[in-house]
Design an enzyme around this catalytic site. Structure first.
Site, mmCIF file in Angstrom:
data_model
loop_
_atom_site.group_PDB
_atom_site.id
_atom_site.type_symbol
_atom_site.label_atom_id
_atom_site.label_comp_id
_atom_site.label_asym_id
_atom_site.label_seq_id
_atom_site.Cartn_x
_atom_site.Cartn_y
_atom_site.Cartn_z
ATOM 1 N N PRO A 2 -3.188 5.318 10.538
ATOM 2 C CA PRO A 2 -2.310 4.918 11.601
ATOM 3 C C PRO A 2 -3.148 4.383 12.751
ATOM 4 O O PRO A 2 -4.032 5.078 13.239
ATOM 5 C CB PRO A 2 -1.655 6.224 12.012
ATOM 6 C CG PRO A 2 -2.255 7.282 11.155
ATOM 7 C CD PRO A 2 -3.049 6.644 10.108
ATOM 8 N N GLU A 3 -2.880 3.202 13.205
ATOM 9 C CA GLU A 3 -3.586 2.693 14.374
ATOM 10 C C GLU A 3 -2.842 3.182 15.620
ATOM 11 O O GLU A 3 -1.912 3.978 15.508
ATOM 12 C CB GLU A 3 -3.713 1.170 14.275
ATOM 13 C CG GLU A 3 -4.431 0.795 12.979
ATOM 14 C CD GLU A 3 -4.918 -0.641 12.899
ATOM 15 O OE1 GLU A 3 -5.051 -1.303 13.932
ATOM 16 O OE2 GLU A 3 -5.184 -1.103 11.765
ATOM 17 N N LYS A 52 -6.054 6.500 19.540
ATOM 18 C CA LYS A 52 -5.635 7.217 18.339
ATOM 19 C C LYS A 52 -5.622 8.719 18.548
ATOM 20 O O LYS A 52 -5.399 9.470 17.593
ATOM 21 C CB LYS A 52 -6.569 6.840 17.177
ATOM 22 C CG LYS A 52 -6.586 5.345 16.875
ATOM 23 C CD LYS A 52 -7.701 4.963 15.909
ATOM 24 C CE LYS A 52 -7.799 3.440 15.789
ATOM 25 N NZ LYS A 52 -8.981 3.027 15.010
ATOM 26 N N ARG A 310 -16.867 -1.479 6.915
ATOM 27 C CA ARG A 310 -15.410 -1.601 6.829
ATOM 28 C C ARG A 310 -15.059 -2.983 6.272
ATOM 29 O O ARG A 310 -15.797 -3.943 6.479
ATOM 30 C CB ARG A 310 -14.759 -1.429 8.209
ATOM 31 C CG ARG A 310 -14.991 -0.068 8.853
ATOM 32 C CD ARG A 310 -14.457 1.085 8.034
ATOM 33 N NE ARG A 310 -13.025 0.995 7.798
ATOM 34 C CZ ARG A 310 -12.097 1.415 8.659
ATOM 35 N NH1 ARG A 310 -12.442 1.953 9.816
ATOM 36 N NH2 ARG A 310 -10.820 1.310 8.362
#
Length: 321
Positions: A2-3, A52, A310
DNA sequence: GCCCTATGTTAAA
DNA sequence: TTAACCTAGGGCT
């Protein structure tokens, strides 16, 4: 994970269903037993997010800090006051949205038996929330919570579920005033343009901007036509400001919609007859997880590479070096 | 069953 | 720069 938009939705949801409620706090899995015991029986005063990070403020002077990490998720259930309370966190398949329970009201008989690895369970008279798989879950003091938030970069969603709405926290409010409005944009520009580091990496750095993750990184760079490898120092203040404005824009949409949609209508696929196809999920992104597919704008293949361990998705044509 | 993946962060090397 | 950590689901054998 979840951002930031998901965490802000979580803060809003906790505020809606639990603020002012006395909570039974437990750790069915056992790994948070001692922390749960310190909160058990306390009343939730406010829920707030910075990037976050999720902070739950309790009336016994303690704060529960949760970071979902890659896999964490909260699920909710309860009586009619929990209508619309959705599961928020790591999707279980690509493209999954945060789900809503729009079914008919069902009699609430208390929380179900815990399923799987439930780190924390919160229970009020009206419903429950289960936390699974967080990367961080700890009980801290308000001062420690302020220190965590204070180290982060500006949050594009500040105000979406801010402490100014949710409750009173003088230290946090002070930090907010420093980051308010144009001040936050200026702070972002300052931090982004201070280093030679690639802008694609800087957007993932929570000390530059809090709440952006891999999807918003890829999508906002594409929307601004920026090469991910452009050094931060070489981004003009004007372009950095436009990038910030775009991040605020698309992440604000994410909070509203409960899912990330970054495509403009004119760039979405149509069927052979020219009719619009559903936006979600196949029409939602420009480049994220679209490697090898035709760019929605120029038609050339979307590329994929690694940046700092990433996945980085981008269009070499629309985002030239 | 086993292997892989995922919107992430941290600490060690 | 790499490994470790956390969890669940999907695809594979």
């Amino acid at each position: 994970m979840p951002e930031g938009h998901s965490v802000h939705r979580l803060a809003r949801q906790f505020q809606d269903v639990f603020a002012g409620a006395r909570l039974a706090v437990s750790s069915p899995q056992g790994r948070f037993a001692s922390g749960a015991a310190r909160l058990d029986g306390a009343t939730l005063l406010a829920a707030r997010a910075h990037g976050k990070q999720l902070f739950l403020d309790f009336d016994n002077g303690l704060v529960l800090r949760v970071h979902l990490g890659l896999y964490g998720a909260w699920s909710f259930g309860g009586d009619e006051t929990f209508r619309g309370a959705s599961s928020i966190g790591a999707p279980r398949r690509v493209g999954e949205r945060e789900t809503y329970d729009d079914g008919a009201p069902v009699a609430y008989d208390g929380p179900p038996e815990p399923v799987g690895q439930v780190r924390v369970r919160l229970v009020s008279d009206h419903g429950w929330a289960d936390l699974r798989g967080p990367t961080a879950c700890e009980v801290i003091t308000p001062a420690e919570a302020s220190a965590v938030a204070g180290k982060l970069g500006p949050d594009p969603l500040q105000g979406e579920s801010s402490p100014l709405q949710n409750g009173v926290d003088a230290l946090q409010a002070g930090a907010d005033s420093l980051h308010a409005g144009a001040g936050r944009a200026a702070e972002f520009v300052r931090r982004l343009t201070a280093k030679r580091t690639a802008v694609g990496q800087l957007l993932m750095d929570q000390n530059v901007v809090a709440g952006v993750g891999n999807i918003y990184r890829a999508e906002t760079l594409f929307r601004r036509g920026l090469s991910p490898w452009l050094p931060g120092k070489q981004v003009s203040p004007e372009e950095a400001g436009l990038l910030w404005a775009d991040i605020v824009d698309v992440m604000g949409d994410g909070v509203r919609d409960g899912k990330i949609i970054t495509t403009r209508p004119e760039h979405r696929d149509t069927d052979p007859a020219g009719r619009l196809l559903p936006v979600w999920p196949d029409n939602a992104y420009y480049v994220y997880q679209r490697q090898g597919m035709a760019c929605r704008v120029c038609g050339n293949p979307v590329a994929l590479t690694d940046m700092a361990a990433r996945k980085l998705y981008w269009c070499p044509t629309c985002q030239p070096a």
